[in-house]
Design an enzyme around this catalytic site. Structure first.
Site, PDB file in Angstrom:
ATOM      1  N   GLU A 105     -22.556  16.449   9.675  1.00 55.61           N
ATOM      2  CA  GLU A 105     -23.107  16.225   8.304  1.00 55.61           C
ATOM      3  C   GLU A 105     -23.979  15.364   9.132  1.00 55.61           C
ATOM      4  OE1 GLU A 105     -21.072  15.600   4.706  1.00 55.61           O
ATOM      5  OE2 GLU A 105     -19.829  17.180   5.476  1.00 55.61           O
ATOM      6  N   PHE A 151     -16.651   8.982  19.931  1.00 55.21           N
ATOM      7  CA  PHE A 151     -15.224   8.849  19.315  1.00 55.21           C
ATOM      8  C   PHE A 151     -15.016   7.988  19.349  1.00 55.21           C
ATOM      9  CE2 PHE A 151     -17.567  12.534  17.994  1.00 55.21           C
ATOM     10  CZ  PHE A 151     -16.953  12.627  16.516  1.00 55.21           C
ATOM     11  N   GLY A 179     -13.055   9.891   7.763  1.00 52.67           N
ATOM     12  CA  GLY A 179     -13.009  10.719   6.628  1.00 52.67           C
ATOM     13  C   GLY A 179     -14.278  11.952   6.259  1.00 52.67           C
ATOM     14  N   CYS A 214     -13.763  17.933   6.966  1.00 50.93           N
ATOM     15  CA  CYS A 214     -13.837  18.164   8.042  1.00 50.93           C
ATOM     16  C   CYS A 214     -12.083  17.160   9.129  1.00 50.93           C
ATOM     17  CB  CYS A 214     -14.425  19.193   9.292  1.00 50.93           C
ATOM     18  SG  CYS A 214     -15.424  19.660   8.399  1.00 50.93           S
ATOM     19  N   LYS A 236     -20.365   8.687   6.062  1.00 49.12           N
ATOM     20  CA  LYS A 236     -20.477   8.246   7.316  1.00 49.12           C
ATOM     21  C   LYS A 236     -21.557   8.140   6.347  1.00 49.12           C
ATOM     22  CE  LYS A 236     -22.137  11.708   9.832  1.00 49.12           C
ATOM     23  NZ  LYS A 236     -21.666  12.755  10.763  1.00 49.12           N
TER      24      LYS A 236
END
Length: 431
Positions: free
Chosen positions: A156, A250, A258, A261, A321
């Site tokens: 997203e 990451f 969160g 996915c 996010k």
């Protein structure tokens, strides 16, 4: 794009994945109809409005309006469809397994599709679902229709770019003709097509998200150890990420992962393993670390303030996010609930979030700016790394707060600078 024929595609589901899939396939030249069962959603789309926020998606839909339509009508969607994409939700059921009721609803509706050649699964489903769908298609007299697992790997906020410039396009099919047709649908996409069997393709999506979640939980574990030993996790992560075998992606410590996915797919993979009689020990620890990370944030405030009862705490950012309005499995929900349970007054700011009219959000107060949310607060938590927080007049905020305590849950602000302004600054894994 060569001489590859353009297809007529029906996309079932007008959520994040369905809209991005439909719009991008139209961008590639295919004739696409998106079908959903929500009248409100289809009405919005027909009027030119997008029910979700995703950068670039609205412009793409407008640009392809001659090739992209929206409907509630099943027969309209199936009348000329050569390919059906299944892009419906598969939320966790009461047992922890993926709820495939929407998937089966789509599959059952395909019997009357006269031109159908391929059913492609975008929805995240358990390994083995394709075998069951194949059996259902055969039983419905659709033995001539191919089946493919074509999982999505879009994030997203960057979903349009991720679709058109992917690291890979995974196509799982049991026959060459189906695999070729699905691969041809992606002609014009800037990324390699990786073909495999259906079950392996189903596993790729779950394994990919589980590994990304593992990296986040791992660096959060290291961050906790850094706090106890005096090391700086930002320096540690920077150097670790320079190892070409590991990479920096990451390795960002924070409040935890969160979204739609990571939580769902990690639990689905763990449940899939349990159903086979195998316990995924590593993944179980990854999930536990993530759950604890949010609660550690509350404990850090209690360590400084003594008690949260009667205090005012500001949550800066609510979405899981930045760059999205998505609140699904957002850490802010756990933080707000825990703060309220401790007796705190909770204030919130977010430029895009649309929290549900349910608890804990009905017991919080929303503010239009970070500054007004901070006025009179005893503490604040940076939950989402919105770039607007870099522009806050933090000197004024420190003087306007009752107690200038700040937990930077995303390590986005300068510790020395914030302390110089009078803040009691707390980070993640910073000495």
């Amino acid at each position: 794009m060569g001489d590859t024929p353009k297809r007529r595609v029906a996309v079932f589901g007008a959520g994040y994945i369905g809209l991005v899939t439909g719009a991008c396939l139209a961008e590639l030249g295919h004739q696409v109809v998106v079908r959903d069962i929500s009248p409100e959603k289809i009405e919005l789309l027909r009027s030119g409005e997008i029910p979700i926020y995703e950068p670039g998606l609205g412009d793409m839909i407008v640009r392809n309006k001659e090739r992209l339509t929206f409907t509630l009508d099943l027969q309209e969607a199936l009348a000329s469809a050569e390919v059906v994409y299944v892009c419906v939700d598969t939320p966790p059921s009461a047992s922890g397994d993926a709820d495939l009721s929407r998937v089966w609803s789509v599959v059952r509706s395909l019997e009357g599709a006269p031109r159908l050649r391929v059913v492609a699964m975008k929805s995240t489903v358990p390994v083995g679902t394709g075998t069951r769908v194949r059996e259902a298609l055969d039983a419905a007299g659709l033995g001539h229709v191919g089946y493919a697992a074509n999982p999505e790997f879009t994030a997203e906020g960057t979903a349009v770019n991720d679709f058109l410039h992917p690291d890979r396009v995974v196509v799982g099919a049991s026959d060459e003709e189906t695999a070729r047709l699905v691969a041809q649908l992606h002609e014009g996409v800037d990324g390699p097509v990786v073909r495999m069997d259906v079950r392996s393709a189903e596993m790729v999506k779950l394994a990919s998200n589980a590994l990304l979640a593992t990296k986040i939980s791992f660096i959060n574990e290291i961050a906790t150890l850094c706090e106890k030993t005096g090391a700086d996790v930002e320096e540690v992560a920077r150097a670790v990420g320079l190892d070409h075998r590991l990479g920096h992606h990451f390795l960002r410590p924070g409040i935890g992962w969160g979204g739609s996915c990571f939580p769902k797919d990690s639990e689905a993979l763990r449940q899939l393993a349990s159903n086979t009689g195998y316990h995924l020990q590593l993944l179980s620890a990854v999930i536990e670390v993530n759950n604890l990370q949010k609660r550690r944030a509350i404990q850090k405030l209690k360590d400084v303030l003594g008690t949260l009862a009667g205090g005012r705490v500001t949550l800066l950012g609510l979405t899981f996010k930045p760059g999205t309005d998505d609140m699904r499995e957002a850490p802010s929900t756990v933080l707000a609930a825990r703060l309220l349970a401790e007796g705190a007054e909770v204030r919130c700011w977010d430029p895009m979030a649309r929290p549900a009219e349910t608890e804990p959000w009905t017991s919080t107060t929303r503010h239009a700016t970070p500054e007004t949310a901070l006025d009179g607060a005893d503490a604040a938590i940076v939950v989402t790394e919105w770039p607007q927080l870099k522009e806050v007049d933090w000197a004024r905020a420190a003087s306007a707060m009752r107690r200038p305590v700040l937990f930077d849950g995303r390590n986005m602000l300068d510790p020395a600078g914030m302390r110089a302004l009078g803040f009691t600054y707390l980070g993640v894994g910073r000495p």
